[in-house]
Enzyme design. Sequence first.
Site, PDB file in Angstrom:
ATOM      1  CE  LYS A  23      59.949  67.234  43.612  1.00 35.77           C
ATOM      2  NZ  LYS A  23      59.189  66.186  42.891  1.00 35.77           N
ATOM      3  CB  CYS A  62      64.244  67.313  26.797  1.00 39.15           C
ATOM      4  SG  CYS A  62      66.007  66.963  26.898  1.00 39.15           S
ATOM      5  CB  CYS A  67      70.919  70.691  22.303  1.00 41.99           C
ATOM      6  SG  CYS A  67      70.914  69.440  23.620  1.00 41.99           S
TER       7      CYS A  67
END
Length: 265
Positions: free
Chosen positions: A173, A243, A259
């Site tokens: 990442k 979220c 969703c």
Amino acid sequence: AGTQIQGTASIPRRSRRRKSVAIAYEPGQGDGAEPRRPRWEPRDWREQLERIREMRRSRDAPVDEMGVQKCYDSGAPPQVMRYQVLLALMLSSQTKDQVTSAAMLRLRQRGLTVDTVLQMDDETLGQIIYPVGFWRNKVKYIKQTTAILKQKYGGDIPSTVEELVQLPGVGPKMAHLAMHIAWDSVAGIAVDTHVHRISNRLKWVKKETKHPEETRVALEDWLPRDLWKEINWLLVGFGQQTCLPVNPRCSQCLNQDICPAAKRL
């Protein structure tokens, strides 16, 4: 009109067949080739993405105001700037943006370069970066990585993901974000815990993934490349504000009706 019909009728059958082959098969494949399978993509993903963009329009999440892209000295020489980006990414692992930003500010006040860090003893470096997560390990990784940068890269940072992930304390990442921010190059999607969690909740992966690297591979398989750079920034802020990992604010989410996870959470 009669002339047009006659002209159409006189087109050789062979030419029409060539045209249909060019449409039905991949270039270079001849008669009898298998038709190309349609690429898998998640249901409703374009609408979900557009709604997330709308929710992120105000750009007021912690990542917007104190993320790594805000932590380096934009007026520093490019090589110093890139080093600061990498250090900020190393500090940011399992650490809130606010804490990373404060640690980077303290480091920059000392003059944050490869040479100043190499001249700093471990205890001093630890005191400056505390309380970032796993700060003792990060002191060790920062000193090791900085020494490698000095010896092998002339004080700059590597310009490929493959070389970046070889540095102590630098994961995939961080490497992808370093490519984005420091080198302005999109080599892949940067997947952190937010991107990993939300991709699974939205079913943006064919099957559930257990680790961020699995999620990265799954996303890169279908997500258009021109969205790779944007997706990390969008989903990280969305994950920080709406979220959430625990008790997500589904009632405030524009994607509530499309969703897959909204009704279960």
